[in-house]
Design an enzyme around this catalytic site. Structure first.
Site, PDB file in Angstrom:
ATOM      1  N   ASP A  30      -1.062  -7.371   1.170  1.00 46.82           N
ATOM      2  CA  ASP A  30      -0.234  -6.516   1.054  1.00 46.82           C
ATOM      3  C   ASP A  30       0.953  -6.295   1.120  1.00 46.82           C
ATOM      4  OD1 ASP A  30       0.137  -3.337   1.847  1.00 46.82           O
ATOM      5  OD2 ASP A  30      -0.138  -3.379   3.549  1.00 46.82           O
ATOM      6  N   HIS A  55       0.673  -1.420  -0.063  1.00 44.39           N
ATOM      7  CA  HIS A  55      -0.182  -0.214  -0.356  1.00 44.39           C
ATOM      8  C   HIS A  55       1.067   1.249   0.424  1.00 44.39           C
ATOM      9  CE1 HIS A  55      -0.437  -0.121   4.375  1.00 44.39           C
ATOM     10  NE2 HIS A  55       0.258   1.566   4.783  1.00 44.39           N
ATOM     11  N   SER A  61       3.990   1.851   8.153  1.00 42.44           N
ATOM     12  CA  SER A  61       3.569   0.852   7.459  1.00 42.44           C
ATOM     13  C   SER A  61       5.003   0.357   6.551  1.00 42.44           C
ATOM     14  CB  SER A  61       2.749   1.525   6.487  1.00 42.44           C
ATOM     15  OG  SER A  61       1.645   1.027   6.748  1.00 42.44           O
ATOM     16  N   GLY A  62       4.953  -0.488   6.512  1.00 40.17           N
ATOM     17  CA  GLY A  62       6.239  -1.623   5.483  1.00 40.17           C
ATOM     18  C   GLY A  62       7.514  -1.882   6.264  1.00 40.17           C
TER      19      GLY A  62
HETATM   20  N1  ARG Z   1      -1.048   2.354   7.384  1.00 38.71           N
HETATM   21  C1  ARG Z   1      -0.709   2.497   8.102  1.00 38.71           C
HETATM   22  C2  ARG Z   1       0.620   3.334   7.568  1.00 38.71           C
HETATM   23  O1  ARG Z   1       0.877   3.716   6.407  1.00 38.71           O
HETATM   24  C3  ARG Z   1       0.378   1.979   9.600  1.00 38.71           C
HETATM   25  C4  ARG Z   1      -1.233   1.478   9.721  1.00 38.71           C
HETATM   26  C5  ARG Z   1      -0.274   1.056  11.177  1.00 38.71           C
HETATM   27  N2  ARG Z   1      -1.685   1.186  12.085  1.00 38.71           N
HETATM   28  C6  ARG Z   1      -1.856   0.762  13.047  1.00 38.71           C
HETATM   29  N3  ARG Z   1      -2.484   0.974  14.529  1.00 38.71           N
HETATM   30  N4  ARG Z   1      -0.614  -0.226  13.716  1.00 38.71           N
HETATM   31  O2  ARG Z   1       2.072   4.170   7.902  1.00 38.71           O
END
Ligand code: ARG
Length: 452
Positions: free
Chosen positions: A306, A259, A402-403
């Site tokens: 993902d 993503h 993320s990632g």
């Molecule tokens: N989707 C988020 C990002 O792009 C990460 C989210 C992780 N969230 C969580 N509550 N663990 O960085």
């Protein structure tokens, strides 16, 4: 006194040349003493104090430097190789991350640690690490890197001799189920560069010991990382701005979340940086290729598949601060409640900004059954996901993480990638733990794209 002597003994004309020269010398000396006496009297007390202090500091520095050079401890590396005769070679030994390699290495390292910890070198011994297990007609040939700390003043021959003696004598005496052929034991000293290189090329190793962190805070607001603590952590940046975390899995490949590339897929707009600070980083690389999982969909919000791998335009130079994490085998199971660490530069709170210093938090694996309960994620967790965090909330990853890696250390102290930060409802909310891409589930996909 001298003056008196000059007056009494030499103040007459017509003395011998020897007497004349004596006279001149003593007059000059007398004059010098008078001048010095005046100079000292003219000196103010504070100037004298400054001179005395500087002399003392100078001496202390010289003495300190000498003791430092003589007593300062220095890492010394050795390579020990020997033949194990009661284990048959298994092709799985070829790769460091297989369960088979891991088990035999653990036995070998435990045996070596016991040998040195029970010897007079116990305070000098730091660690041993199996680097290769190769086939031999009568068993398995093990090659192990040994790390010791010796005072730099100790000669190399002497310390090599001590290590060799303990190894030979104790290997014979230790009763372990591993049969080591005594005649094959070979110990060679490695220079620092070679030793460093060998260890830095092994995945999942942390070179320094870090006191364990009792993570009760979020990644966000949690504890700042120290250089070398999470050497596999990378930042991937779009047009120079941090977007996502990633993990180093080889010197040219990173693994991250699909993503992250939802909006921009052109590799020329992406770079990767390494080291605990975003600015300035330890190293920076251009991206050659981005491979997103074929079944990941930008349109769907189910977060399935993902995962993405990123190929760098040039290889990373591995150091103790920048190197790879180990990938688990597809069949490996990380138990529920296992302690893991999540790291990243993500926001301190929901919708917050990224930070410049890498942060870390300890989270625990939550079973999919619990995570799928109605009050948690009500069935949204699929086989390719793993939940980690606390149902009480507080400790979690957040936007910008993320990632990035979710890692777990095995009993050998080697770190494995368990998950990839993927999604969550807000950050740190009760009953809404972090959801990660399950690496074992995508292990074969990663291998099919990168060969790792
Ligand atoms: N989707 C988020 C990002 O792009 C990460 C989210 C992780 N969230 C969580 N509550 N663990 O960085």
């Amino acid at each position: 006194m001298l003056r008196c002597c000059t007056v009494c003994c030499g103040a007459q004309d017509g003395g011998s040349p020897r007497e004349k020269s004596f006279l001149l010398t003593s007059e000059w000396y007398t004059e010098a003493v008078i001048q010095m006496d005046r100079a000292v009297r003219r000196l103010e007390p504070w100037k004298i104090a400054v001179i005395v202090v500087s002399v003392i500091v100078g001496l202390a520095l010289i003495i300190g430097l000498i003791t430092f050079l003589l007593c300062h401890d220095q890492d010394r590396y050795y390579n020990a190789s020997f033949l194990i005769t009661n284990v048959d070679y298994n092709p799985q030994y070829e790769r460091q991350t297989t369960e088979e390699f891991r088990n035999l290495s653990e036995d070998i390292e435990t045996m070596i640690s016991e040998i040195f910890r029970g010897s007079f070198l116990s305070k000098r011994y730091i660690r041993s690490h199996v680097v290769t297990l190769s086939p031999d007609p009568v068993g398995v040939l093990a090659s192990v890197v040994l790390v010791f700390k010796f005072p730099s003043a100790d000669s190399e021959e002497a310390t090599w001799g001590q290590v060799n003696r303990v190894l030979l004598r104790r290997l014979r005496a230790t009763s372990t189920f591993l049969n080591v052929d005594q005649s094959t034991i070979k110990l060679t000293e490695l220079n620092k560069e070679k030793g460093d290189n060998l260890l830095n090329n092994c995945c999942g190793i942390r070179r320094q010991a870090f006191s364990s962190f009792t993570g009760v805070e979020r990644i966000t607001g949690g504890q700042g990382a120290r250089e070398g603590e999470w050497p596999w952590q990378a930042s991937i940046q779009q047009d120079g701005t941090h977007r996502c975390g990633a993990s180093i899995i080889s010197n040219t490949w990173l693994v991250t979340a699909a993503h992250c590339f939802r909006e921009v897929k052109d590799p020329r707009r992406w770079t990767a940086s390494f080291g605990i600070l975003l600015r300035p980083p330890k190293q920076r690389k251009l991206v050659r290729r981005i491979i997103v999982h074929e079944r990941y969909s930008d349109l769907l919000t189910d977060h399935d598949n993902d995962v993405a791998v990123v190929e760098l335009a040039s290889p990373i130079e591995f150091t103790s601060e920048v190197h790879s994490v180990c990938l688990p085998e597809a069949s490996h199971v990380f138990p529920n409640n296992a302690s893991c660490f999540v790291t990243g530069w993500g926001a301190l709170e929901n919708d917050g900004y990224s930070v410049n210093l890498l942060r870390q938090a300890e989270v625990r694996i939550i079973s999919t059954e619990i995570c799928n309960r109605r009050q948690v994620y009500g069935g949204a967790i699929t086989a390719g996901m793993v939940c980690a965090g606390y149902l009480d909330g507080q400790v979690d990853a957040c936007q910008g993480d993320s990632g990035g890696p979710l890692v777990n250390a095995n009993s050998r102290g080697i770190w494995y990638l368990v998950g990839i930060v993927s999604w969550g409802d807000d950050c740190g909310k009760p009953n809404k733990p972090g959801v990660y891409t399950r690496v074992t589930y995508y292990r074969n996909w990663i291998n099919s794209k990168t060969g790792i």
